[in-house]
Design a protein around this motif. Structure first.
Motif, PDB file in Angstrom:
ATOM      1  N   VAL A 122       0.904  -1.362   0.101  1.00 46.65           N
ATOM      2  CA  VAL A 122       0.051   0.112   0.038  1.00 46.65           C
ATOM      3  C   VAL A 122       1.010   1.403  -0.101  1.00 46.65           C
ATOM      4  O   VAL A 122       1.523   1.334   0.979  1.00 46.65           O
ATOM      5  N   PRO A 123       0.704   1.954  -0.974  1.00 45.79           N
ATOM      6  CA  PRO A 123       1.658   3.367  -0.978  1.00 45.79           C
ATOM      7  C   PRO A 123       1.399   4.310   0.221  1.00 45.79           C
ATOM      8  O   PRO A 123       0.227   4.307   0.671  1.00 45.79           O
ATOM      9  N   PRO A 124       2.401   4.968   0.534  1.00 44.87           N
ATOM     10  CA  PRO A 124       2.198   5.857   1.717  1.00 44.87           C
ATOM     11  C   PRO A 124       1.358   7.137   1.260  1.00 44.87           C
ATOM     12  O   PRO A 124       1.247   7.724   0.411  1.00 44.87           O
ATOM     13  N   MET A 125       0.871   7.711   2.224  1.00 43.49           N
ATOM     14  CA  MET A 125       0.097   8.849   2.282  1.00 43.49           C
ATOM     15  C   MET A 125       1.185  10.054   1.599  1.00 43.49           C
ATOM     16  O   MET A 125       0.608  11.020   0.825  1.00 43.49           O
ATOM     17  N   TYR A 126       2.390  10.081   2.241  1.00 41.31           N
ATOM     18  CA  TYR A 126       3.246  11.058   1.983  1.00 41.31           C
ATOM     19  C   TYR A 126       3.838  10.613   0.450  1.00 41.31           C
ATOM     20  O   TYR A 126       4.910   9.968   0.636  1.00 41.31           O
ATOM     21  N   SER A 127       3.301  10.614  -0.475  1.00 34.39           N
ATOM     22  CA  SER A 127       3.836  10.164  -1.763  1.00 34.39           C
ATOM     23  C   SER A 127       3.049  10.950  -2.981  1.00 34.39           C
ATOM     24  O   SER A 127       2.220  12.064  -2.769  1.00 34.39           O
ATOM     25  N   ALA A 128       3.723  11.189  -4.209  1.00 33.18           N
ATOM     26  CA  ALA A 128       3.377  12.022  -5.303  1.00 33.18           C
ATOM     27  C   ALA A 128       2.159  11.412  -5.980  1.00 33.18           C
ATOM     28  O   ALA A 128       1.751  11.982  -7.025  1.00 33.18           O
ATOM     29  N   LEU A 129       1.651  10.258  -5.612  1.00 33.57           N
ATOM     30  CA  LEU A 129       0.484   9.426  -6.273  1.00 33.57           C
ATOM     31  C   LEU A 129      -0.559  10.600  -6.132  1.00 33.57           C
ATOM     32  O   LEU A 129      -0.739  11.332  -5.005  1.00 33.57           O
ATOM     33  N   LYS A 130      -1.558  10.508  -6.953  1.00 35.51           N
ATOM     34  CA  LYS A 130      -2.994  11.592  -6.943  1.00 35.51           C
ATOM     35  C   LYS A 130      -4.016  10.610  -6.521  1.00 35.51           C
ATOM     36  O   LYS A 130      -4.237   9.440  -6.952  1.00 35.51           O
ATOM     37  N   HIS A 131      -4.972  11.322  -5.880  1.00 33.37           N
ATOM     38  CA  HIS A 131      -6.091  11.056  -5.501  1.00 33.37           C
ATOM     39  C   HIS A 131      -7.200  12.090  -5.875  1.00 33.37           C
ATOM     40  O   HIS A 131      -7.087  13.187  -5.321  1.00 33.37           O
ATOM     41  N   GLN A 132      -8.055  11.800  -6.901  1.00 34.76           N
ATOM     42  CA  GLN A 132      -8.971  12.686  -7.184  1.00 34.76           C
ATOM     43  C   GLN A 132      -8.264  14.221  -7.711  1.00 34.76           C
ATOM     44  O   GLN A 132      -8.909  15.216  -7.288  1.00 34.76           O
ATOM     45  N   GLY A 133      -7.200  13.760  -8.410  1.00 32.26           N
ATOM     46  CA  GLY A 133      -6.256  15.021  -9.073  1.00 32.26           C
ATOM     47  C   GLY A 133      -5.480  15.611  -7.958  1.00 32.26           C
ATOM     48  O   GLY A 133      -4.928  16.780  -8.468  1.00 32.26           O
ATOM     49  N   ARG A 134      -5.528  15.439  -6.725  1.00 34.78           N
ATOM     50  CA  ARG A 134      -4.603  16.090  -5.827  1.00 34.78           C
ATOM     51  C   ARG A 134      -3.606  15.125  -5.287  1.00 34.78           C
ATOM     52  O   ARG A 134      -3.783  13.885  -5.206  1.00 34.78           O
ATOM     53  N   LYS A 135      -2.210  15.479  -5.105  1.00 36.22           N
ATOM     54  CA  LYS A 135      -1.163  14.526  -4.747  1.00 36.22           C
ATOM     55  C   LYS A 135      -1.605  14.157  -3.407  1.00 36.22           C
ATOM     56  O   LYS A 135      -1.974  14.736  -2.666  1.00 36.22           O
ATOM     57  N   LEU A 136      -1.304  12.897  -2.906  1.00 33.57           N
ATOM     58  CA  LEU A 136      -1.236  12.323  -1.766  1.00 33.57           C
ATOM     59  C   LEU A 136      -0.798  13.244  -0.684  1.00 33.57           C
ATOM     60  O   LEU A 136      -1.272  13.282   0.500  1.00 33.57           O
ATOM     61  N   TYR A 137       0.312  13.615  -0.857  1.00 33.39           N
ATOM     62  CA  TYR A 137       1.200  14.468   0.216  1.00 33.39           C
ATOM     63  C   TYR A 137       0.575  15.656   0.442  1.00 33.39           C
ATOM     64  O   TYR A 137       0.726  16.123   1.390  1.00 33.39           O
ATOM     65  N   GLU A 138      -0.058  16.183  -0.549  1.00 36.94           N
ATOM     66  CA  GLU A 138      -0.957  17.579  -0.135  1.00 36.94           C
ATOM     67  C   GLU A 138      -2.195  17.227   0.675  1.00 36.94           C
ATOM     68  O   GLU A 138      -2.348  17.778   1.462  1.00 36.94           O
ATOM     69  N   LEU A 139      -2.680  16.025   0.467  1.00 35.19           N
ATOM     70  CA  LEU A 139      -3.827  15.623   1.342  1.00 35.19           C
ATOM     71  C   LEU A 139      -3.199  15.369   2.917  1.00 35.19           C
ATOM     72  O   LEU A 139      -3.716  15.693   3.718  1.00 35.19           O
ATOM     73  N   ALA A 140      -2.173  14.763   2.890  1.00 35.39           N
ATOM     74  CA  ALA A 140      -1.474  14.448   4.127  1.00 35.39           C
ATOM     75  C   ALA A 140      -1.102  15.340   4.959  1.00 35.39           C
ATOM     76  O   ALA A 140      -1.363  15.589   6.277  1.00 35.39           O
ATOM     77  N   ARG A 141      -0.618  16.378   4.389  1.00 36.50           N
ATOM     78  CA  ARG A 141      -0.272  17.708   5.113  1.00 36.50           C
ATOM     79  C   ARG A 141      -1.498  18.471   5.380  1.00 36.50           C
ATOM     80  O   ARG A 141      -1.354  19.150   6.341  1.00 36.50           O
ATOM     81  N   ALA A 142      -2.610  18.097   4.835  1.00 34.74           N
ATOM     82  CA  ALA A 142      -3.905  18.820   5.260  1.00 34.74           C
ATOM     83  C   ALA A 142      -4.654  17.975   6.454  1.00 34.74           C
ATOM     84  O   ALA A 142      -5.986  18.399   6.634  1.00 34.74           O
ATOM     85  N   GLY A 143      -4.063  16.937   6.714  1.00 31.68           N
ATOM     86  CA  GLY A 143      -4.446  15.997   7.702  1.00 31.68           C
ATOM     87  C   GLY A 143      -5.527  15.135   7.366  1.00 31.68           C
ATOM     88  O   GLY A 143      -6.185  14.275   8.082  1.00 31.68           O
ATOM     89  N   GLU A 144      -5.613  14.878   6.009  1.00 31.32           N
ATOM     90  CA  GLU A 144      -6.609  13.830   5.511  1.00 31.32           C
ATOM     91  C   GLU A 144      -5.810  12.405   5.251  1.00 31.32           C
ATOM     92  O   GLU A 144      -4.747  12.386   5.004  1.00 31.32           O
ATOM     93  N   ASN A 145      -6.562  11.327   5.309  1.00 36.69           N
ATOM     94  CA  ASN A 145      -6.079  10.176   5.196  1.00 36.69           C
ATOM     95  C   ASN A 145      -7.243   9.441   4.165  1.00 36.69           C
ATOM     96  O   ASN A 145      -8.229   9.196   4.462  1.00 36.69           O
TER      97      ASN A 145
END
Length: 316
Positions: free
Chosen positions: A125-148
């Motif tokens: 399972v890829p980490p949240m702190y990665s450059a993969l995208k979820h619904q157009g946003r990079k996972l690390y951006e979501l992680a920094r915003a406190g989202e999982n």
């Protein structure tokens, strides 16, 4: 009246630069620094390294970017140190501490068995702190915003896990793995299997496909060469466009077939240079690299189907 900033003219630069990515820069930051010095029009790299990581980072310029997938798809080898007894939100030394754990009891027999258990095909399972995208946003951006968010597992292969050293609070490993493997996740999983927590305190890529650390040039050397000789100083370290595909079989072409392939047409293969379905590198006029083709069968004939071809302008 506000002055408009003058654009720096860019020019075509073709080739591959084998960079030793420095600590503290992202792969893209390192790439952009060299691209700016060369005033190059087009550039890319063949496999992201986090700022914490160092080592093998092939940079592709101009026509070489068409063949960067050969580096992206290649197996990689890393040397990493896993710090035990603590987890961090990013899975590496750059992150914030999350939780402390007791140090595990370790001996070489237990560790060798653990590494053997982790070796082979598996899902990760890829980490949240990665450059993969979820619904157009990079996972690390979501992680920094406190989202999982839920991340689907990916198929990877851990070809070999070699124990280099261990101390009461750390493991140092050499990891030979397939593309798409996150060493941070591996470090966390190994620590968890030992009954502790862990994160990467260091990571160095020592090989990517056929490229290894002995071939690299570092950023200070390139910048010094630029200071002394300008762009020519950096270009002296540039490998040819076909460097990343040099492991593939060669097919020499006559002028007529080369022209057809450059126009996207398949041509008959006279001599069997590779098995059906395999890729070959194409050369015209004896030594000019023009691209890649795949061998296929049609009506009892072997054909070369063009895959990635250099532009006609780049040949001149």
């Amino acid at each position: 009246m506000q002055k408009t900033q003058k654009k720096i003219p860019r020019k075509p630069v073709d080739g591959v630069l084998l960079l030793d990515k420095p600590l503290g820069l992202s792969s893209n930051q390192a790439l952009q620094r060299i691209k700016w010095l060369l005033k190059a029009k087009k550039a890319g790299h063949t496999g992201n390294l986090d700022p914490l990581a160092t080592g093998v980072l092939p940079l592709c310029f101009g026509e070489a970017t068409k063949f960067a997938s050969q580096g992206l798809d290649a197996d990689k080898t890393y040397v990493t140190r896993i710090q035990l007894g603590e987890t961090r939100d990013t899975g590496d030394a750059e992150g914030e501490a999350l939780e402390c754990f007791p140090l595990p009891e370790m001996n070489e027999t237990r560790l060798q068995q653990l590494l053997a258990d982790f070796t082979g095909p598996q899902q990760q399972v890829p980490p949240m702190y990665s450059a993969l995208k979820h619904q157009g946003r990079k996972l690390y951006e979501l992680a920094r915003a406190g989202e999982n968010v839920e991340r689907p597992p990916r198929d990877i292969v851990l070809h070999q896990l070699k124990l280099l050293e261990f101390t009461p609070d750390s493991l140092t490993l050499e990891v030979h793995c397939s593309k798409g493997t996150y060493i941070r996740v591996l470090g966390e999983d190994l620590a968890r299997a030992l009954g502790s927590g862990g994160y990467l305190s260091s990571l160095r890529r020592i090989a990517s496909g056929a490229e290894d650390a002995s071939q690299l040039v570092d950023l200070p050397t390139l910048e010094a060469a630029f200071e002394q000789q300008g762009e020519a100083g950096i270009l002296a370290y540039m490998r040819p466009v076909d460097h990343l595909v040099r492991h593939l079989p060669i097919c020499q072409l006559n002028e007529a077939d080369a022209e057809k392939l450059l126009q996207g047409q398949a041509v008959k293969l006279l001599d069997e240079v590779a098995a059906i379905g395999e890729n070959v590198r194409l050369y015209a006029s004896g030594s000019d690299f023009i691209g890649l083709a795949q061998v296929r069968s049609e009506a009892d004939k072997l054909l070369l189907q063009p895959l990635k071809m250099r532009s006609v302008a780049a040949q001149g």
